[in-house]
Scaffold this motif. Structure first.
Motif, mmCIF file in Angstrom:
data_model
loop_
_atom_site.group_PDB
_atom_site.id
_atom_site.type_symbol
_atom_site.label_atom_id
_atom_site.label_comp_id
_atom_site.label_asym_id
_atom_site.label_seq_id
_atom_site.Cartn_x
_atom_site.Cartn_y
_atom_site.Cartn_z
ATOM 1 N N VAL A 1 0.836 -1.207 0.000
ATOM 2 C CA VAL A 1 0.000 0.000 0.000
ATOM 3 C C VAL A 1 0.868 1.253 0.000
ATOM 4 C CG1 VAL A 1 -1.612 1.362 1.380
ATOM 5 C CG2 VAL A 1 -1.992 -1.087 1.104
ATOM 6 N N LEU B 1 -2.721 9.788 -5.670
ATOM 7 C CA LEU B 1 -3.240 9.190 -4.441
ATOM 8 C C LEU B 1 -2.845 10.020 -3.225
ATOM 9 C CD1 LEU B 1 -2.618 5.356 -5.017
ATOM 10 C CD2 LEU B 1 -4.811 6.576 -5.045
ATOM 11 N N LEU C 1 -9.512 7.130 0.643
ATOM 12 C CA LEU C 1 -8.260 6.387 0.479
ATOM 13 C C LEU C 1 -8.133 5.311 1.557
ATOM 14 C CD1 LEU C 1 -5.457 5.880 -0.729
ATOM 15 C CD2 LEU C 1 -4.596 7.741 0.709
ATOM 16 N N ALA D 1 -10.758 2.575 1.058
ATOM 17 C CA ALA D 1 -10.437 1.662 -0.039
ATOM 18 C C ALA D 1 -9.372 0.659 0.394
ATOM 19 C CB ALA D 1 -9.962 2.457 -1.250
ATOM 20 N N CYS D 2 -8.385 1.117 1.131
ATOM 21 C CA CYS D 2 -7.339 0.209 1.635
ATOM 22 C C CYS D 2 -7.933 -0.840 2.572
ATOM 23 C CB CYS D 2 -6.255 1.000 2.360
ATOM 24 S SG CYS D 2 -5.271 2.083 1.297
ATOM 25 N N CYS E 1 -9.839 -3.472 0.626
ATOM 26 C CA CYS E 1 -8.875 -4.349 -0.032
ATOM 27 C C CYS E 1 -8.364 -5.390 0.963
ATOM 28 C CB CYS E 1 -7.724 -3.514 -0.576
ATOM 29 S SG CYS E 1 -6.614 -4.399 -1.679
ATOM 30 N N PRO F 1 -3.013 -4.401 -3.159
ATOM 31 C CA PRO F 1 -3.260 -3.386 -4.189
ATOM 32 C C PRO F 1 -2.007 -3.105 -5.014
ATOM 33 C CG PRO F 1 -2.983 -2.322 -2.082
ATOM 34 C CD PRO F 1 -2.918 -3.804 -1.810
ATOM 35 N N LEU G 1 -5.945 0.704 -6.595
ATOM 36 C CA LEU G 1 -6.601 1.860 -6.007
ATOM 37 C C LEU G 1 -6.799 2.875 -7.122
ATOM 38 C CD1 LEU G 1 -4.530 2.157 -2.693
ATOM 39 C CD2 LEU G 1 -6.749 1.038 -3.031
ATOM 40 N N VAL H 1 -11.090 7.855 -3.890
ATOM 41 C CA VAL H 1 -10.368 6.626 -4.229
ATOM 42 C C VAL H 1 -11.308 5.439 -4.089
ATOM 43 C CG1 VAL H 1 -8.380 5.159 -3.693
ATOM 44 C CG2 VAL H 1 -8.239 7.632 -3.333
ATOM 45 N N TYR I 1 -11.484 1.127 -4.409
ATOM 46 C CA TYR I 1 -10.769 -0.144 -4.488
ATOM 47 C C TYR I 1 -11.339 -0.968 -5.644
ATOM 48 C CZ TYR I 1 -10.961 -5.162 -3.244
ATOM 49 O OH TYR I 1 -10.981 -6.533 -3.270
#
Length: 257
Positions: free
Chosen positions: A32, A42, A50, A53-54, A57, A64, A71, A78, A80
């Motif tokens: 990441v 990003l 952000l 989304a992480c 994931c 990612p 991403l 953002v 995923y």
């Protein structure tokens, strides 16, 4: 970047709780942070989306890295996006599929595809310049001996691209071949043994598509032309303009429809 790194480090416990046992927390965070460090967009993105989304994931157990997942930017937000590598990872983990092949066909390749009582698919990639992409296909060999496959033309793939929220940026712009392979695999997935992990991943990916886009309105057809079509009389492709009837042919038309 340093501010994002600090925030993600403070989220270690959340990521650890979300990740499956087979995915290392340190490896996940390393991937990441590397992706964010190399992508200035990003770094300037909305932080809430952000981090969200992480976390999504991590919940799906993917990295990612552009192969398993990515991403993707939508404006300042953002999203995923699971990629083909991540989907194939879930299929392999299910233990129900012995082999999968997902390929793009180019204009200079030899490609023979036939449906019927004896389905047949043969593909011989050209050596050297392969030309422009014209199709993509996916084949899966199941544990019980069945072989299932799907083929999509470039036009069919582009129709899917047109409902993607990232149709003009991200993977569709930079890695069209990879997205074409992912698209045809998604269609093949409905024939594969049900896997909770794969189904959840496909549902996550559905968030990247706008399936409620308005359809192009159909050109209205005058009553007489509709009547001719119903009784099998050939209608010219561009018939002479007809005024909408106020009653003349409506009775006959209504009897047929």
């Amino acid at each position: 970047y340093e501010s994002i790194k600090q925030s993600l480090t403070l989220m270690r416990e959340q990521f650890a709780a979300a990740l499956p046992p087979q995915v290392s927390l340190d490896k996940f965070l390393g991937v990441v942070l590397t992706g964010i460090r190399l992508n200035e967009n990003l770094q300037g993105a909305d932080r809430t989306t952000l981090y969200g989304a992480c976390l999504k994931c991590a919940q799906d157990g993917l990295l990612p890295d552009g192969r398993e997942a990515a991403l993707v930017m939508f404006g300042q937000n953002v999203q995923y996006m699971p990629m083909l590598g991540g989907m194939l990872k879930k299929v392999r983990n299910s233990g129900e599929v012995t082999k999968v092949s997902v390929q793009v066909v180019y204009s200079n390749d030899q490609f023979d595809y036939e449906l019927g009582t004896s389905d047949r698919l043969e593909h011989k990639p050209a050596i050297g310049e392969r030309g422009e992409p014209i199709a993509a296909y996916a084949i899966a060999w199941l544990k019980d001996g069945q072989v299932v496959h799907e083929v999509m033309s470039k036009d069919q793939i582009e129709k899917v691209r047109n409902v993607s929220r990232a149709k003009n940026n991200g993977p569709w712009r930079d890695w069209w071949d990879e997205m074409a392979r992912k698209t045809v695999f998604r269609r093949l997935a409905k024939w594969l043994p049900q896997s909770t992990d794969l189904q959840r991943l496909l549902e996550s990916d559905n968030e990247n598509y706008d399936l409620n886009q308005p359809q192009e309105p159909k050109k209205p057809t005058a009553p007489l032309a509709r009547l001719k079509q119903k009784i099998g009389v050939e209608v010219p492709k561009e018939p002479e303009p007809e005024p909408e009837s106020t009653g003349g042919d409506d009775a006959a038309y209504n009897e047929i429809v």
